[in-house]
Design a protein around this motif. Sequence first.
Motif, short mmCIF file in Angstrom:
data_model
loop_
_atom_site.label_atom_id
_atom_site.label_comp_id
_atom_site.label_asym_id
_atom_site.label_seq_id
_atom_site.Cartn_x
_atom_site.Cartn_y
_atom_site.Cartn_z
N LEU A 83 12.36 9.53 16.11
CA LEU A 83 13.14 9.52 14.88
C LEU A 83 12.29 9.12 13.68
CD1 LEU A 83 15.96 9.53 13.43
CD2 LEU A 83 16.13 7.11 14.02
N ILE A 84 11.32 8.22 13.89
CA ILE A 84 10.42 7.80 12.80
C ILE A 84 8.99 8.19 13.20
CG2 ILE A 84 9.66 5.95 11.29
CD1 ILE A 84 12.12 4.39 12.02
N PRO A 85 8.50 9.34 12.76
CA PRO A 85 7.14 9.77 13.14
C PRO A 85 6.08 8.81 12.58
CG PRO A 85 8.41 11.56 12.13
CD PRO A 85 9.18 10.31 11.89
N ASN A 86 5.01 8.65 13.34
CA ASN A 86 3.84 7.88 12.90
C ASN A 86 4.20 6.44 12.48
OD1 ASN A 86 2.12 10.24 13.11
ND2 ASN A 86 3.04 10.95 11.19
N TYR A 87 5.18 5.87 13.16
CA TYR A 87 5.57 4.50 12.83
C TYR A 87 4.76 3.49 13.62
CZ TYR A 87 8.99 1.18 10.87
OH TYR A 87 9.62 0.18 10.17
N ALA A 88 4.42 3.84 14.87
CA ALA A 88 3.60 2.94 15.67
C ALA A 88 2.27 2.70 14.97
CB ALA A 88 3.36 3.53 17.06
N GLY A 89 1.85 1.43 14.93
CA GLY A 89 0.63 1.05 14.23
C GLY A 89 0.86 0.54 12.82
N THR A 90 2.09 0.68 12.32
CA THR A 90 2.41 0.16 10.98
C THR A 90 2.39 -1.36 11.02
OG1 THR A 90 3.81 2.08 10.53
CG2 THR A 90 4.09 0.16 9.10
N CYS A 91 1.51 -1.96 10.23
CA CYS A 91 1.34 -3.43 10.25
C CYS A 91 1.86 -4.01 8.94
CB CYS A 91 -0.12 -3.81 10.47
SG CYS A 91 -0.33 -5.57 10.84
N PHE A 92 3.16 -4.23 8.90
CA PHE A 92 3.78 -4.76 7.69
C PHE A 92 3.18 -6.11 7.29
CE2 PHE A 92 7.19 -1.95 9.21
CZ PHE A 92 7.49 -1.26 8.04
N LYS A 93 2.99 -6.97 8.26
CA LYS A 93 2.54 -8.34 7.95
C LYS A 93 1.20 -8.32 7.21
CE LYS A 93 1.46 -12.75 10.24
NZ LYS A 93 2.35 -13.62 9.44
N GLN A 94 0.23 -7.66 7.77
CA GLN A 94 -1.11 -7.65 7.17
C GLN A 94 -1.08 -7.03 5.77
OE1 GLN A 94 -4.00 -5.38 9.33
NE2 GLN A 94 -5.71 -6.01 8.04
N VAL A 95 -0.41 -5.90 5.64
CA VAL A 95 -0.40 -5.18 4.36
C VAL A 95 0.33 -5.98 3.29
CG1 VAL A 95 0.45 -3.13 3.17
CG2 VAL A 95 -0.62 -2.91 5.42
N LEU A 96 1.52 -6.51 3.62
CA LEU A 96 2.31 -7.20 2.61
C LEU A 96 1.71 -8.55 2.24
CD1 LEU A 96 5.90 -6.33 3.89
CD2 LEU A 96 4.68 -5.31 1.97
N GLU A 97 1.17 -9.28 3.23
CA GLU A 97 0.55 -10.56 2.90
C GLU A 97 -0.68 -10.36 2.01
OE1 GLU A 97 1.90 -13.44 6.60
OE2 GLU A 97 -0.13 -12.61 6.61
N THR A 98 -1.44 -9.32 2.30
CA THR A 98 -2.64 -9.05 1.49
C THR A 98 -2.25 -8.66 0.07
OG1 THR A 98 -3.90 -8.36 3.43
CG2 THR A 98 -4.70 -7.61 1.28
N LYS A 99 -1.23 -7.82 -0.07
CA LYS A 99 -0.86 -7.30 -1.39
C LYS A 99 -0.16 -8.34 -2.25
CE LYS A 99 1.28 -3.44 -3.80
NZ LYS A 99 0.04 -3.23 -4.59
N PHE A 100 0.71 -9.14 -1.64
CA PHE A 100 1.56 -10.03 -2.45
C PHE A 100 1.20 -11.51 -2.34
CE2 PHE A 100 4.24 -6.26 -1.60
CZ PHE A 100 4.46 -5.87 -2.92
N GLY A 101 0.32 -11.86 -1.43
CA GLY A 101 -0.06 -13.25 -1.29
C GLY A 101 1.07 -14.15 -0.83
#
Length: 295
Positions: A83-101
Amino acid sequence: MKKYISIDIGGTAIKYGIIGEDATVFSRDETPTRAEQGGPAILQRVIDLTEALLQTTPASGICISTAGMVDPVRGEIFYAAPLIPNYAGTCFKQVLETKFGLPCEVENDVNCAGLAEYRSGAAQGSRSMVMLTIGTGIGGCAVLDGHILHGAGNSACEIGYLRMRGSDFQTLGAASVLSARVAERKGDPAEAWDGRRIFAGAQAGDAVCQEEIDNMVDVLGEGIANLCYVLDPEIVVLGGGIMAQEAYLRGRLETAIRRYLIDSIASHVRLAFAAHRNDAGMLGAFYHFISRHPV
């Protein structure tokens, strides 16, 4: 009072808002997930929503509830249905912490819903609970002494895949299956029948609707009984849109569960219906976050 951004990513909609440190929901809204666009697009949508929320509300953290199998330590999706293609491997934690501190924590959506019911909903005050969400598939969560049961590979309670009757639990008992079966028997397109119409028909005396609901209830009773044999919970909480039909379903489900459970277990397992409904994912994501970052 500290405030937190909470985002609940489902297959159809992304719900988002601001939650206070006392679990007050200050704002809520939603936007289409557009799941067919895939994981990278969803990640960008979450970034955009976070940026917009931060423009009006200083936040102390980002709380994510999401479909898919989640590694809650890494904050990463490690498996997702097509249902959600290419979702595996999405690392919300790393990306959001890096972007928003800001600290970010991520948990599976059904686990979040279960945690919300355990902390402040239908299972509040219990020591052990199991939650099932009945929708397109069947999801599960177990909370024991305040802790989500994750299992060795963070995939505990993927109960939709339980083998039953030569098939599996969700293929036999999901709400989507109920709609498909009624439509097939009526000779109608699948989209012609949803849960609301089926239950209205059953209450009006439609025999096909009544029979197919009874078939679904029997499957759910057997599946819930099997879970109770393994986990022996104090309470089983049922969620998902179809469970808004509590008045019609409660007695039937209690009878079906007792049909498959021995008396010594049936006597102390209580059935409940989810209290938080649309806020469950957001609240559960918040409760998960503060379990790792106490207020």
